[in-house]
Enzyme design. Structure first.
Site, PDB file in Angstrom:
ATOM      1  N   HIS A 249       6.051  55.455 -73.525  1.00 44.70           N
ATOM      2  CA  HIS A 249       7.050  54.247 -72.734  1.00 44.70           C
ATOM      3  C   HIS A 249       8.235  54.508 -72.528  1.00 44.70           C
ATOM      4  O   HIS A 249       8.925  54.850 -73.643  1.00 44.70           O
ATOM      5  CB  HIS A 249       6.551  52.870 -73.013  1.00 44.70           C
ATOM      6  CG  HIS A 249       6.717  51.713 -72.244  1.00 44.70           C
ATOM      7  ND1 HIS A 249       8.233  51.456 -71.657  1.00 44.70           N
ATOM      8  CD2 HIS A 249       5.902  51.016 -71.537  1.00 44.70           C
ATOM      9  CE1 HIS A 249       8.000  50.384 -70.815  1.00 44.70           C
ATOM     10  NE2 HIS A 249       6.745  50.072 -70.829  1.00 44.70           N
ATOM     11  N   ARG A 269      12.149  46.396 -65.236  1.00 50.95           N
ATOM     12  CA  ARG A 269      12.254  47.021 -64.029  1.00 50.95           C
ATOM     13  C   ARG A 269      11.871  46.686 -62.881  1.00 50.95           C
ATOM     14  O   ARG A 269      12.275  46.693 -61.686  1.00 50.95           O
ATOM     15  CB  ARG A 269      12.312  48.460 -64.217  1.00 50.95           C
ATOM     16  CG  ARG A 269      13.113  49.192 -65.191  1.00 50.95           C
ATOM     17  CD  ARG A 269      12.616  50.708 -65.509  1.00 50.95           C
ATOM     18  NE  ARG A 269      11.565  50.386 -66.458  1.00 50.95           N
ATOM     19  CZ  ARG A 269      10.625  51.130 -66.565  1.00 50.95           C
ATOM     20  NH1 ARG A 269      10.267  51.946 -65.485  1.00 50.95           N
ATOM     21  NH2 ARG A 269       9.552  50.962 -67.569  1.00 50.95           N
TER      22      ARG A 269
END
Ligand code: FAD
Length: 630
Positions: A249, A269
């Site tokens: 990740h 994000r």
């Protein structure tokens, strides 16, 4: 003689995350006497840690979304190595599984007009993740547990016993599966607290044990993810596929050292957070690969407009699939443009008002305040890649989740195929629900048809007891489990990590071979009552065998695709797209075999542009496609 508690069930589900609970509910609804076993406390599984949401093409926020778009995104995210049938079932059935969860009592966040709200995530063309703030997994587990309690209350009304048809065995680790005459007959393990042994005789066993992340030093995974289900399946005679594909990740915490690896959700994000290097540059624009160029913005202005007008602008490159973002961060740090603690900066503070950040990302706000003394409403976070998820797992039939051994099923993160070479965020929670239901249904059907009674032979039980007691027998004179674990984690992190090379992979295999021998000599002091050293000693034999599968497959695959990056073979190679690497055990040795990927049905192929297909398929496959398209 060792005392062993014995139980008899129709279906035993190993694992109480989302996949295990959903499978158990379905088996019980089909009338089967069902056991749920969990190594950790009931309610403590990775599923509960899932923050961002569950992907399902409900079209609530953008009506253009539908299962075909979701299918396309999933195949693109997995770089076309996914089992197409699993990706198809997943995209088609996920909305029903989310709605069904609301009938069990879940309450997702709402749009202004009262529909289930959906948020943006990397690789998903439209807002698609049904969520509850950034605590979606908690709501999912809470709801599934609540459903189990309500079923137990029904059973109490009918039989006078809450546990007559569905019972939870928490803090119980399974160490062996039993197979006799090529059929599953049950499993064996121990209660973590007392150390007492327990035997389950059952015709159908569903593995739902989650991932393998604890084999890497920097990981978002918690202590119980030692690849037990993967190893149990291998030892029972089933196969693992795609083990070279491990998802790093892009955003884990990098500071302070004690919390390195803890996840920073992609929702940061998705909700507008941007990545910058030490020079303040929003660097992701430099890392958009050709295959994605058409879908991603080229300027900051266009990327920013997308948040308010997604129909007329392209997505920001911070929302590329995870493998792309993780490699980009890795490259920036390597080039000397990293943050002080060796990551990059992720900023929401300049993008949203403080009250919106606290409302949409409450866990992240709390996590950074408590663990790093950083206020994300005022300061950027420092983040870097962390081992997060394994795409590889037990090879299963896509419709029934049956493994190669009769009576064995696998679902959730322990199974392979669905996500190809890279999983899109949010596709795991929906995977658990879609295939959890299917696994429970087909395990129940299998239990109906299986020959009875199911008996485990005394010799098999004795062998399981002997293996479990061996580290205690050696005492403190044996190899230390903690030292072995640390060496194994370091080896995987340094040599089989985010960027791989032939020489390092070869070295990792030599080190793993050495560790495998030393793990046979692991010894622990003390007795069987809550003894974490003993528990780790038993986990290690799973960790080493699964790590060997990952390293062997990573060495064999001479290309870069999704969660597998070879510095010496940096390009995607269409001829490798047609190949699954399959691991099995011969004696103690991991065998690796190449197997062709199932061919996608023509009507699914036609969902893609030819130009897009040409980036992934071989000339031969394209010629076949052209012939079909006429
Ligand atoms: P898990 O939920 O991992 O449960 C495994 C179960 O198996 C546990 O009960 C464990 O105790 C048990 N078990 C393991 N070994 C044994 C054994 N030997 N004997 C008995 N029991 C055993 N995915 C998304 O889609 N959206 C997200 O927003 C998201 N966020 C995430 C955030 C974090 C921090 C993490 C770590 C993961 C996230 N993921 C997310 C991924 C997702 O949560 C997991 O892939 C998913 O929950 C796995 O579910 P599972 O049911 O397969 O296994």
């Amino acid at each position: 003689m060792t005392n062993i508690e014995r139980h008899n069930y129709d279906v035993v589900v190993i694992g109480a995350g989302g996949a295990g609970l959903r499978a158990a509910i379905e088996a019980r609804l089909a009338g089967k006497k069902t056991a749920i076993i969990s190594k950790s406390l009931f309610g403590k599984a990775h599923t509960v840690m899932a923050e961002g949401g569950a992907a399902a093409a409900m079209g609530n926020v953008n009506s253009r979304d539908n299962w075909m778009v979701h299918f396309r995104d999933t195949m693109r995210g997995g770089k076309f190595l996914n089992n197409f049938r699993m990706a198809e079932l997943h995209a088609k059935e996920a909305p029903d599984r989310i709605w069904e969860l609301e009938t069990y009592g879940a309450l997702f966040d709402r749009t202004k007009d009262g529909k289930i709200s959906q948020r943006n995530f990397g690789g998903h063309e439209y807002p698609r993740l049904a969520h509850v703030g950034d605590r979606t997994g908690l709501e999912l587990i809470r709801t599934l547990q609540q459903k189990i309690v309500s079923l137990q209350q029904e059973d109490f009304a009918a039989t006078g016993n809450y546990e007559s048809r569905i019972r939870v065995f928490a803090e119980t680790t399974i160490t062996e599966l039993f197979v006799e005459n090529d059929r599953i007959t049950g499993c064996f393990g121990y209660y973590r607290e007392s150390g007492e042994f327990v035997l389950f005789e059952a015709p159908a066993v569903v593995l739902a044990t989650g991932g393998i992340g604890r084999s890497f030093k920097v990981t978002s995974n918690s202590w119980e993810y030692t690849g037990d289900g993967h190893a149990l399946a291998l030892r029972a005679g089933a196969a693992l596929i795609n083990m070279e594909f491990v998802q790093f990740h892009p955003t884990g915490m990098v500071w302070p050292p004690s919390v390195k690896g803890i996840l920073v959700t992609e929702s940061v994000r998705g909700d507008g957070g941007v990545l910058r290097n030490s020079e303040g540059k929003r660097f992701m624009f430099d890392y958009v690969p050709d295959v994605f160029r058409k879908q991603y913005a080229e300027t900051e202005e266009e990327a920013d407009r997308w948040y308010t007008d997604p129909d007329n602008n392209r997505r920001p490159p911070e929302l590329l699939p995870r493998d792309e973002v993780a490699r980009a961060i890795n490259a920036e740090v390597k080039a000397g443009r990293g943050s002080p603690a060796g990551g990059v900066f992720l900023d929401v503070s300049t993008r949203m008002p403080a009250e919106v950040i606290i409302k949409r990302l409450p866990s992240m706000h709390h996590q950074f305040k408590e663990l790093a003394d950083v206020d994300i409403t005022k300061q950027p976070m420092e983040v870097g890649p962390t081992c997060h998820y394994v795409m590889g797992g037990v090879e299963v039939d896509p419709d029934t989740e049956a493994a190669a051994v009769s009576g064995l099923f696998a679902v959730g993160e322990v199974s392979g195929g669905m996500h190809g070479s890279n999983r899109l965020g949010g596709n795991s929670l929906s995977d658990l629900l879609v295939f959890g239901k299917r696994a429970g249904e087909y395990a129940a059907r299998y239990a109906d048809e299986a020959a009875r009674p199911v008996k485990v032979s005394p010799a098999a039980v004795n062998a399981a007891v002997e293996t479990a007691l061996a580290p205690l027998g050696r005492g403190e004179g044996g190899e230390s489990p903690y030292a072995l674990q640390s060496e194994l984690q370091q080896t995987m992190n340094d040599l089989v990590g985010i960027i791989r090379r032939r020489s390092e992979l070869e070295e990792s295999l030599a080190r793993l071979a050495d560790l495998k021998e030393r793990i046979k000599k692991v010894g622990v002091g003390g007795g069987r009552r809550y003894n974490p050293g003993w528990h780790l000693a038993l986990d290690l034999r799973n960790m080493v065998i699964v790590s060997e599968c990952t390293a062997k497959a990573a060495l064999e695959r001479e290309e870069s695709r999704g969660g597998h990056t070879r510095e010496d073979f940096p390009k995607m190679d269409p001829s490798w797209r047609r190949v699954n690497l399959v691991c099995s055990l011969r004696g103690e040795d991991v065998q690796l075999e190449r197997k062709p990927l199932p061919k996608m049905r023509p009507e699914l192929m036609e969902l893609f542009d030819r130009a897009e297909l040409s980036k992934y398929l071989t000339d031969e496959e394209l010629a076949e496609f052209d012939a079909l398209a006429g």
